[in-house]
Design a protein around this motif. Structure first.
Motif, PDB file in Angstrom:
ATOM      1  N   ARG A 217      44.394  25.379 -14.765  1.00 29.80           N
ATOM      2  CA  ARG A 217      43.214  25.792 -13.921  1.00 29.80           C
ATOM      3  C   ARG A 217      41.950  25.401 -14.503  1.00 29.80           C
ATOM      4  O   ARG A 217      41.056  26.031 -14.632  1.00 29.80           O
ATOM      5  N   MET A 218      41.766  24.226 -14.891  1.00 31.13           N
ATOM      6  CA  MET A 218      40.563  23.657 -15.412  1.00 31.13           C
ATOM      7  C   MET A 218      39.308  23.685 -14.410  1.00 31.13           C
ATOM      8  O   MET A 218      39.521  23.452 -13.175  1.00 31.13           O
ATOM      9  N   LYS A 219      38.278  24.104 -15.110  1.00 35.26           N
ATOM     10  CA  LYS A 219      36.889  24.340 -14.401  1.00 35.26           C
ATOM     11  C   LYS A 219      35.886  23.341 -14.776  1.00 35.26           C
ATOM     12  O   LYS A 219      36.080  22.960 -15.832  1.00 35.26           O
ATOM     13  N   GLN A 220      34.898  23.316 -14.170  1.00 38.83           N
ATOM     14  CA  GLN A 220      33.574  22.352 -14.701  1.00 38.83           C
ATOM     15  C   GLN A 220      33.167  22.881 -15.930  1.00 38.83           C
ATOM     16  O   GLN A 220      33.122  24.323 -16.088  1.00 38.83           O
ATOM     17  N   GLY A 221      32.959  22.244 -17.036  1.00 41.57           N
ATOM     18  CA  GLY A 221      32.444  22.535 -18.342  1.00 41.57           C
ATOM     19  C   GLY A 221      33.478  22.719 -19.276  1.00 41.57           C
ATOM     20  O   GLY A 221      33.290  22.941 -20.298  1.00 41.57           O
ATOM     21  N   ASP A 222      34.742  23.005 -18.982  1.00 44.20           N
ATOM     22  CA  ASP A 222      35.818  23.054 -19.709  1.00 44.20           C
ATOM     23  C   ASP A 222      35.844  21.922 -20.738  1.00 44.20           C
ATOM     24  O   ASP A 222      36.010  20.891 -20.496  1.00 44.20           O
ATOM     25  N   ILE A 223      36.272  22.369 -22.012  1.00 43.84           N
ATOM     26  CA  ILE A 223      36.288  21.478 -23.180  1.00 43.84           C
ATOM     27  C   ILE A 223      37.876  21.362 -23.258  1.00 43.84           C
ATOM     28  O   ILE A 223      38.545  22.287 -23.403  1.00 43.84           O
ATOM     29  N   VAL A 224      38.424  20.103 -23.115  1.00 47.30           N
ATOM     30  CA  VAL A 224      39.873  19.851 -22.980  1.00 47.30           C
ATOM     31  C   VAL A 224      40.213  18.965 -24.209  1.00 47.30           C
ATOM     32  O   VAL A 224      39.905  17.870 -24.272  1.00 47.30           O
ATOM     33  N   LEU A 225      41.042  19.538 -25.079  1.00 49.92           N
ATOM     34  CA  LEU A 225      41.912  18.613 -26.207  1.00 49.92           C
ATOM     35  C   LEU A 225      42.974  17.785 -25.546  1.00 49.92           C
ATOM     36  O   LEU A 225      43.700  18.565 -25.169  1.00 49.92           O
ATOM     37  N   ILE A 226      42.854  16.555 -25.670  1.00 56.29           N
ATOM     38  CA  ILE A 226      43.971  15.647 -25.081  1.00 56.29           C
ATOM     39  C   ILE A 226      44.596  14.956 -26.406  1.00 56.29           C
ATOM     40  O   ILE A 226      43.893  14.028 -27.036  1.00 56.29           O
ATOM     41  N   TRP A 227      45.715  15.288 -26.664  1.00 57.12           N
ATOM     42  CA  TRP A 227      46.608  14.516 -27.634  1.00 57.12           C
ATOM     43  C   TRP A 227      47.062  13.094 -26.877  1.00 57.12           C
ATOM     44  O   TRP A 227      47.424  13.156 -25.698  1.00 57.12           O
ATOM     45  N   GLY A 228      47.160  12.298 -27.379  1.00 58.59           N
ATOM     46  CA  GLY A 228      47.623  10.754 -27.148  1.00 58.59           C
ATOM     47  C   GLY A 228      46.561  10.252 -25.849  1.00 58.59           C
ATOM     48  O   GLY A 228      47.276  10.024 -24.895  1.00 58.59           O
ATOM     49  N   ALA A 229      45.411  10.429 -26.075  1.00 54.92           N
ATOM     50  CA  ALA A 229      44.340  10.103 -25.004  1.00 54.92           C
ATOM     51  C   ALA A 229      44.426   8.623 -24.290  1.00 54.92           C
ATOM     52  O   ALA A 229      43.946   8.625 -23.584  1.00 54.92           O
ATOM     53  N   SER A 230      45.260   7.670 -25.175  1.00 54.50           N
ATOM     54  CA  SER A 230      45.228   6.303 -24.591  1.00 54.50           C
ATOM     55  C   SER A 230      46.691   6.137 -24.041  1.00 54.50           C
ATOM     56  O   SER A 230      46.759   4.832 -23.656  1.00 54.50           O
ATOM     57  N   GLY A 231      47.555   7.075 -24.104  1.00 55.72           N
ATOM     58  CA  GLY A 231      48.987   6.588 -23.388  1.00 55.72           C
ATOM     59  C   GLY A 231      48.697   7.232 -22.113  1.00 55.72           C
ATOM     60  O   GLY A 231      47.785   7.519 -21.467  1.00 55.72           O
ATOM     61  N   GLY A 232      49.755   6.866 -21.336  1.00 58.81           N
ATOM     62  CA  GLY A 232      49.978   7.288 -19.868  1.00 58.81           C
ATOM     63  C   GLY A 232      49.640   8.605 -19.340  1.00 58.81           C
ATOM     64  O   GLY A 232      48.769   8.637 -18.497  1.00 58.81           O
TER      65      GLY A 232
END
Length: 448
Positions: A217-232
């Motif tokens: 339930r991501m909302k505006q302003g949330d900081i999201v850590l994304i592993w493998g950010a260049s993969g599909g």
């Protein structure tokens, strides 16, 4: 005129309906006699088990459609299938067949793989109501029983839910595929066949994980850590975060991939080497905490806060770090474990800081439809980096197996060349080629 020729010539629905369905078709498949090929073998090279050749055409069930597949793409479940790990997918087919009825068709000495597809509906079962011959579609990988009560709430809660082309036969890496009508979504008309085929597995999965009320339930302003950010998966997650007003913090495995992650929407990009993460980092909870402290310090330095959400699919090597690094009350949402299923983490940081772990798998049909709508509006762009012909699907899958790819690796099935299938050229021009091809200019060498 053959059915294939009719499809390739853009024939009318009446002409498609009149053309005979072929008795056999070309497909990427496994063979049951190869199940033990990799016993005691260190490098389980998928090129040894992925075959491309003819298989018999199955009969169509009343609730199914036959899709002439124009394009597909490679997912990591194709790698798992071709390695016969953690289980042989022939076990899935045998288990499914035990339901009886139409399910028995899936227990064959071959397994046609592929959980993504875009193409043309060429036949519909007698019970299909909402789809017609000639429709351009993408195929959701969520194969569910729409007569099961849980499906009416959320198809992914169905006990009978299967991953199409992984736990079922007749998947998308083929000239023709069999899918339930409840798997179909209209193809965004301004996208090419291979661009559209890159959406279902990774796009739908990322949408459910981040945006859906079943996910974080991501909302505006949330900081999201994304592993493998260049993969599909990561490439779509980064775009969804940016589009939703969040702050994407991407982690990548090489310097070359940093520019890719930024292009896709990551405001902050961190190289795994900066925090000393390897595939064995998750084997010790104490080491995971130390790596988490290093990662958390970098994120706070760049954005001033700890992340609200960790987007997890790497698994063993990163999971303990994710649990540690998200803020009090934060969430770790996970859909896979490419580095191993057994996760180790310090549970104190979970319960004492009221964090949540959310399991997520593919997407239900409504979520997939909402995700495809974002593509149709041009808000999210496909992330195809390279395209292979069906004859070379083993090489394409090997690229993914070795993590030498960026974004999505497309596979042309019946489409004779890339760039075909666009039926809304004005919309495509308005959105712009540069936006629609964010990975253009990045070569395979960028995979590092």
């Amino acid at each position: 005129m053959s059915l294939t020729d009719a499809v390739l010539s853009g024939a009318t629905p009446d002409r498609l309906a009149a053309a005979p369905v072929p008795a056999r078709f070309t497909a990427a498949h496994l063979r049951v006699e190869d199940e033990d090929l990799f016993a005691d073998v260190a490098d389980k090279d998928v090129r040894r088990t992925l075959h491309v050749g003819e298989v018999p055409m199955p009969e169509l069930a009343p609730d199914e459609v036959l899709v002439a597949v124009m394009a597909s793409s490679v997912n990591y479940n194709t790698v798992w299938s071709a390695k016969f790990e953690p289980l042989s997918t022939f076990r899935f087919l045998r288990s499914y067949a035990r339901q009886g009825g139409w399910a028995t068709r899936h227990d064959q000495p071959f397994h046609v793989l592929g959980s993504d597809a875009s193409g043309v509906v060429v036949r519909v079962g007698t019970g299909v109501r909402r789809w017609r011959i000639g429709d351009h579609v993408i195929v959701s990988p969520a194969h569910v029983d729409d007569q099961e009560p849980a499906t009416q709430t959320d198809g992914m809660l169905s006990e009978a839910q299967l991953a199409w082309g992984f736990e079922t036969n007749y998947g998308g890496l083929a000239q023709y595929a069999v899918a339930r009508a409840s798997q179909l979504v209209p193809k965004p008309p301004h996208l090419s066949w291979e661009e559209a085929a890159s959406i279902p597995v990774c796009g739908g999965t990322a949408y459910r994980m981040l945006v859906s009320d079943r996910g974080a339930r991501m909302k505006q302003g949330d900081i999201v850590l994304i592993w493998g950010a260049s993969g599909g998966l990561g490439a779509y997650a980064a775009q969804l975060v940016r589009n939703g007003g969040g702050i994407a913090v991407g982690v990548v495995g090489s310097e070359a991939k940093e520019a890719i992650a930024r292009k896709l929407g990551c405001q902050v990009v961190i190289n795994r080497e900066e925090i000393g993460i390897g595939d064995d980092s998750g084997e010790d909870a104490e080491l995971a905490v130390k790596a988490g402290k290093r990662l958390g310090a970098i994120i706070r330095r760049e954005v001033g806060e700890d992340p609200h959400i960790a987007f997890e699919h790497v698994g063993r090597a990163t999971f303990g770090i994710s649990v540690f690094v998200v803020r009090r009350g934060g969430a770790v949402v996970t859909c896979g474990s490419s580095t191993g299923y057994q996760h180790t983490f310090d549970n104190r940081y979970l319960w004492m800081k009221l964090k949540r772990i959310i399991g997520s798998h593919i997407a239900n049909l409504q979520e997939m439809t909402e995700c495809a709508r974002l593509f149709a509006q041009g808000r999210i762009a496909p992330v195809v980096s390279t395209v292979y012909p069906l004859a070379e699907v083993a090489e394409a899958t090997r690229l993914v197996q070795l993590n030498q790819h960026i974004g999505k690796v497309g596979v042309l099935c019946l489409a004779p060349a890339p760039g075909l299938g666009v039926t809304a050229p004005e919309l495509r021009a308005r959105i712009g080629e540069e936006h629609l091809a964010p990975l253009r200019g990045f070569t395979a060498a960028a995979a590092g």
